[in-house]
Design a protein around this motif. Structure first.
Motif, PDB file in Angstrom:
ATOM      1  N   HIS B 134       3.446  -6.782  -7.581  1.00 43.18           N
ATOM      2  CA  HIS B 134       4.885  -6.829  -7.329  1.00 43.18           C
ATOM      3  C   HIS B 134       5.148  -6.784  -5.824  1.00 43.18           C
ATOM      4  N   LEU B 226      16.345  -2.034  -7.048  1.00 45.13           N
ATOM      5  CA  LEU B 226      16.500  -3.049  -8.100  1.00 45.13           C
ATOM      6  C   LEU B 226      15.166  -3.644  -8.552  1.00 45.13           C
ATOM      7  N   PHE B 227      14.249  -3.864  -7.597  1.00 46.94           N
ATOM      8  CA  PHE B 227      13.013  -4.590  -7.939  1.00 46.94           C
ATOM      9  C   PHE B 227      11.831  -3.659  -8.219  1.00 46.94           C
ATOM     10  N   ASP B 228      11.795  -2.484  -7.547  1.00 53.45           N
ATOM     11  CA  ASP B 228      10.655  -1.558  -7.708  1.00 53.45           C
ATOM     12  C   ASP B 228       9.328  -2.264  -7.446  1.00 53.45           C
ATOM     13  N   VAL B 229       9.116  -2.706  -6.206  1.00 51.15           N
ATOM     14  CA  VAL B 229       7.871  -3.408  -5.871  1.00 51.15           C
ATOM     15  C   VAL B 229       6.824  -2.434  -5.336  1.00 51.15           C
ATOM     16  N   ALA B 230       5.602  -2.918  -5.241  1.00 57.05           N
ATOM     17  CA  ALA B 230       4.516  -2.123  -4.667  1.00 57.05           C
ATOM     18  C   ALA B 230       4.413  -2.348  -3.164  1.00 57.05           C
TER      19      ALA B 230
END
Lengths: 288, 288
Positions: B134, B226-230
């Motif tokens: 992500h 909103l996205f919760d990326v790594a």
């Protein structure tokens, strides 16, 4: 899948659990409600969930139905891939491997999902977003959370925390309005009441309602800029205000669109059954 | 795919085009630059694109390589599924069916993508986001745009307009700072210069730099909610400021994280070749 097959579905909230037997086509054939009793602590809540799930599976068999899977939805941060309830303030959960616990108890393949994300899944596939590939579901209850559903799958994020639209920065200058907005958002009856009084022209109600609509429109415009969806579905208690919310919200969102395509803005169609139905969809999707 | 195969890749910007022959593993075996000459109008720009693409394919064959696909990236609103450049202020495009025009000219399967989304694709799969599922790629140049890449695919949106993080509402109270921030963001040399002067303690530069960092951190915190990326990858001209940007930005982002997992924050690794390499990846992904 034969017509007698059902999914054991639980939507676990901070105060109550909605529980159902759901057919593969999404129809609810039996529904129950139970108290969560979160005050007894997370271990007791897990026991309650497992006991209710087992009893529902038994009820299905007694009715001549065949339980084929389990689907459980919980609030907070949910790692769907590992089946772990990572964190929930309402339920006191910290890294609870709820999927495997329920699968062991039920003897059925089980999926664990996030309450708002599975609600969005259900609205996108069975409800108000049906027929559109890109849906943003925004649940406005005691808090505000969102689910971005593309082609029938809800985005989970890298850590199970995608969609936290309630945590985005809207109107940092509007701190004074936060309390009434929170009260509106938190209490469906009050929201309808404020909407009624605003419609009747009561000055405080008009101001509070307008500020709630403007703040929400800011958040939705942000969501649209990032996600570019075809349909925004408004769910949760505030959606009960219907056109008194949707009409001014649509106008406020329209003002905020520049070159973006304006999304269709609609209220949820499945009511508070969305969570159970979405948990069942998730369980069916996850079946080997 | 044999080792002599290449993709004809063009990354079309408002002033210049980066053009390359890219191997299936993402390596650039030949690169050229051309002027876009957008002032001659959209039809002339399309002719230039097609002529350059055809010449590149010829160059590949002359070098003993085999062109197998075409990949073109443009700015604006891009409908990748239909292969249409829907809208571009810089290029004057309105509903240009560029994919099919290029496929016809090249006699090769061709993909059309959005410049920032394919840049994000390349950074996520070949660059600074490699190895994480992500990724949010944020390109800060004359404007700010983002690409959300999950498992190697960039989100396009319902109308080809996903990722417009520059259009989200950050700091409505900070209008006074917008102009210097825009100047910073728009001019890489100036950004580095302001960063240098801020590092040296010049009061105006310190203030402008701090405000730019705070506004950017607001936007990234929204994206993360909103996205919760790594991983967040910062690209574009402003990324050239390196640690002078990343160190304070990381601190400002950290302050804004509540229960969310903090993403890794890194600068882009592929420089201005990301667009061509991403256009090539998109073309290879789309091959039947």
């Amino acid at each position: 899948m034969t017509s007698g097959e059902v999914v054991v579905a639980l939507d676990v909230g901070g105060t109550g659990m909605k529980c159902a037997l759901v057919r593969p086509d999404g129809a609810v054939v039996h529904a129950e409600r139970h108290a969560t009793r979160a005050e007894h602590g997370p271990d007791a809540v897990v026991d309650t969930i497992l006991n209710i799930a087992e009893a529902l599976a038994g009820k299905a068999r007694a009715d001549g139905l065949t339980p084929v899977a389990g689907g459980i939805a919980v609030p907070g941060v949910v790692d769907e891939a590992r089946g772990v309830a990572v964190w929930s303030a309402n339920l006191g959960f910290r890294d609870v491997p709820l999927r495997d616990l329920a699968a062991a108890r039920l003897g059925l393949p089980t999926a664990l999902g996030h309450d708002v994300r599975v609600g969005g899944l259900a609205e996108a596939r069975l409800g108000a977003g049906r027929g559109t590939g890109h849906v943003l579901f925004v649940a406005i209850g005691t808090g505000i959370a969102a689910a971005h559903v593309v082609d029938g799958a809800a985005a989970v994020g890298a850590h199970g925390a995608a969609g936290e639209i309630g945590h985005i920065l809207v109107r940092p200058d509007a701190t004074a309005s936060r309390q009434p907005v929170a009260e509106l958002a938190g209490a469906p009856a009050s929201a309808a009441d404020v909407a009624d009084r605003a419609a009747a022209g009561a000055p405080l109600a008009v101001r509070v309602w307008r500020e709630a609509v403007e703040a929400l429109a800011d958040g939705l415009a942000t969501g649209q800029a990032l996600f570019d969806v075809a349909t925004i579905v408004i769910g949760g208690g505030l959606a009960q205000a219907g056109p008194r919310l949707l009409d001014p919200l649509r106008a406020a969102l329209h003002e905020r669109m520049t070159f973006h395509r304006e999304p269709r803005l609609v209220t949820a169609a499945l009511g508070d059954e969305a969570g159970c139905r979405g948990a069942a969809l998730l369980a069916l999707d996850a079946r080997p």
